[in-house]
Design an enzyme around this catalytic site. Structure first.
Site, PDB file in Angstrom:
ATOM      1  N   ASN A 172     -11.069 -63.308  17.411  1.00  0.00           N
ATOM      2  CA  ASN A 172     -10.076 -64.363  17.883  1.00  0.00           C
ATOM      3  C   ASN A 172      -9.263 -63.869  18.633  1.00  0.00           C
ATOM      4  O   ASN A 172      -8.558 -63.343  18.932  1.00  0.00           O
ATOM      5  CB  ASN A 172      -9.737 -64.984  16.519  1.00  0.00           C
ATOM      6  CG  ASN A 172      -9.278 -66.825  17.465  1.00  0.00           C
ATOM      7  OD1 ASN A 172      -8.244 -67.022  17.204  1.00  0.00           O
ATOM      8  ND2 ASN A 172     -10.300 -67.603  17.196  1.00  0.00           N
ATOM      9  N   TYR A 176      -1.296 -69.776  20.721  1.00  0.00           N
ATOM     10  CA  TYR A 176       0.489 -70.750  19.735  1.00  0.00           C
ATOM     11  C   TYR A 176       1.605 -69.889  20.210  1.00  0.00           C
ATOM     12  O   TYR A 176       2.125 -69.113  20.292  1.00  0.00           O
ATOM     13  CB  TYR A 176      -0.029 -69.706  17.806  1.00  0.00           C
ATOM     14  CG  TYR A 176      -1.136 -69.236  17.732  1.00  0.00           C
ATOM     15  CD1 TYR A 176      -2.080 -70.364  17.801  1.00  0.00           C
ATOM     16  CD2 TYR A 176      -2.182 -68.240  17.429  1.00  0.00           C
ATOM     17  CE1 TYR A 176      -3.487 -70.494  17.545  1.00  0.00           C
ATOM     18  CE2 TYR A 176      -3.485 -67.836  17.424  1.00  0.00           C
ATOM     19  CZ  TYR A 176      -4.057 -69.020  17.348  1.00  0.00           C
ATOM     20  OH  TYR A 176      -5.566 -68.936  16.646  1.00  0.00           O
ATOM     21  N   TRP A 190       0.649 -70.343  13.385  1.00  0.00           N
ATOM     22  CA  TRP A 190      -0.951 -70.431  13.591  1.00  0.00           C
ATOM     23  C   TRP A 190      -1.105 -71.963  12.661  1.00  0.00           C
ATOM     24  O   TRP A 190      -0.886 -71.618  11.173  1.00  0.00           O
ATOM     25  CB  TRP A 190      -1.859 -69.436  13.544  1.00  0.00           C
ATOM     26  CG  TRP A 190      -1.722 -68.461  12.795  1.00  0.00           C
ATOM     27  CD1 TRP A 190      -1.590 -68.866  11.507  1.00  0.00           C
ATOM     28  CD2 TRP A 190      -1.863 -66.846  12.631  1.00  0.00           C
ATOM     29  NE1 TRP A 190      -1.232 -67.620  10.458  1.00  0.00           N
ATOM     30  CE2 TRP A 190      -0.993 -66.416  11.598  1.00  0.00           C
ATOM     31  CE3 TRP A 190      -2.320 -66.499  13.941  1.00  0.00           C
ATOM     32  CZ2 TRP A 190      -1.055 -64.855  11.273  1.00  0.00           C
ATOM     33  CZ3 TRP A 190      -1.959 -65.024  13.438  1.00  0.00           C
ATOM     34  CH2 TRP A 190      -1.275 -64.373  12.338  1.00  0.00           C
ATOM     35  N   GLU A 236     -13.860 -65.491  22.295  1.00  0.00           N
ATOM     36  CA  GLU A 236     -13.526 -66.494  23.238  1.00  0.00           C
ATOM     37  C   GLU A 236     -13.083 -65.231  25.004  1.00  0.00           C
ATOM     38  O   GLU A 236     -13.472 -65.716  26.000  1.00  0.00           O
ATOM     39  CB  GLU A 236     -11.280 -66.581  23.217  1.00  0.00           C
ATOM     40  CG  GLU A 236     -11.522 -67.760  22.185  1.00  0.00           C
ATOM     41  CD  GLU A 236     -11.968 -67.187  21.343  1.00  0.00           C
ATOM     42  OE1 GLU A 236     -11.427 -68.297  20.092  1.00  0.00           O
ATOM     43  OE2 GLU A 236     -11.719 -66.173  20.326  1.00  0.00           O
ATOM     44  N   ASP A 285       7.331 -80.767  20.878  1.00  0.00           N
ATOM     45  CA  ASP A 285       6.129 -80.398  21.150  1.00  0.00           C
ATOM     46  C   ASP A 285       5.631 -81.528  21.707  1.00  0.00           C
ATOM     47  O   ASP A 285       6.608 -82.780  22.674  1.00  0.00           O
ATOM     48  CB  ASP A 285       6.273 -80.448  19.791  1.00  0.00           C
ATOM     49  CG  ASP A 285       4.834 -79.888  19.338  1.00  0.00           C
ATOM     50  OD1 ASP A 285       3.901 -79.063  20.163  1.00  0.00           O
ATOM     51  OD2 ASP A 285       4.366 -79.558  18.279  1.00  0.00           O
TER      52      ASP A 285
END
Length: 343
Positions: A172, A176, A190, A236, A285
């Site tokens: 993967n 993050y 994560w 990916e 964020d």
């Protein structure tokens, strides 16, 4: 397209603003990038050639590249192709039509032949390992940003986090945020639904350290692919090969068995002890608020490798619209066929 080639194209097309003055990684650079991203269609990518940390007396040797995803740069990053064209190719793979003529069969064969390019190709050595540091490791060698006043520290915000399942069968790549605790430790944010979290629990159950490698820079498409919403179990980098029509060339990390693209600028290698958790945050964020402090796994860094003349990538996270708007737009257009197939 590596970072140097990308920067050259941005300069040629007038899509890059170069800032040669000394600018601080603490709050100042983040603010400049935030203001630039709010300019909408007129914004440019930013290259800070003289980042500093005035508090620590550091003058970084590595230039910092930001705001690489915007309206003007998307087509460059995606091979000057329309996103809908890529989406149509994905749809044709998901919903193949039965060939009726000889030429239809030829077209079908060409499409199947293209699939061979999705599988990463292993090479012995890459420019990301021109310089290898395993002693006196110091994450402060990179111009890592603190963006907002109440952030818990400095955060890597555009790292490609490479992990794999305990049996090595599933790989993967995710993106993050990564908090710098000290010279050799990073906090790995994560969330519970991420593939890396599933792997982490496998290692925890087996009581084994989990290898992790974090790549920074290289082809901007690597960074976008790290955010792609692919089904569990699909690497990916397959998507990277499909879009570029050539396989990603990967090399094995120096101190663990994770493979990363050979042409990224930096690689941070290490291991997670599944029993070691540490408070991560706060962090300004996407919501416009700070996420609260919470325990997350810790990466103990065993090596940093990089190109001879690397660039460091970062992005500002905050109240939208910012750079992630354009990354999200590409995701929406390209993955629409997949979403329609599932409905």
């Amino acid at each position: 397209m590596n970072s140097l080639q990308f920067i050259k194209v941005l300069k040629e097309k007038g899509l890059l603003r170069v800032i040669e003055e000394e600018v601080d990684v603490n709050l100042e650079i983040g603010h400049i990038a935030y203001v630039e991203a709010k300019k909408g269609d007129t914004q440019k990518a930013l290259l800070f050639t003289s980042p500093v940390d005035r508090e620590k007396g550091i003058k970084y040797q590595t230039p910092l590249l930001m705001n690489i995803f915007n309206k003007a740069t998307l087509k460059l990053i995606f091979n000057n192709r329309e996103l809908e064209e890529i989406a149509n190719e994905i749809e044709e793979l998901l919903k193949p039509k039965k060939p009726k003529t000889f030429m239809d069969k030829i077209d079908s064969f060409k499409k199947l032949w293209k699939i061979k390019n999705v599988f990463p190709k292993e090479v012995k050595r890459g420019e990301c390992q021109d310089v290898i540091i395993t002693d006196n490791i110091d994450l402060e060698m990179m111009p890592i940003l603190k963006t907002w006043p109440k952030d818990g520290g400095k955060f890597i915000t555009m790292g490609q986090v490479y992990t794999k399942s305990l049996d090595g069968e599933v790989v993967n790549v995710g993106m993050y945020r990564l908090q710098v605790y000290d010279k050799t430790r990073l906090g790995l944010h994560w969330q519970i639904h991420k593939d890396s979290t599933h792997f982490f629990h496998q290692y925890k159950k087996a009581k084994k350290p989990m290898p992790v490698s974090i790549a920074i820079g290289g082809d901007p498409l690597y960074s976008w692919c790290a955010t792609a919403p692919l089904p569990f179990g699909i690497n990916e980098l397959f998507l990277y090969g499909f879009i570029r029509n050539r396989p990603a060339e990967v090399v094995k990390s120096i101190t663990n068995d994770i493979y990363i693209p050979k042409d990224v600028d930096f690689v941070i290698e290490g291991y997670c002890n599944p029993e070691e958790l540490e408070i991560e945050g706060m962090f300004g964020d996407h919501t416009g608020y700070y996420t609260l402090k919470e325990e997350y796994p810790v990466l103990n860094v065993t090596a940093i490798t990089h190109k001879k003349e690397p660039y460091f990538y970062a992005t500002v996270v905050g109240k939208p619209p910012l750079e992630d708007k354009y990354m999200g737009y590409a995701t929406e257009r390209i993955f629409l066929p997949l979403l329609q197939t599932q409905t």
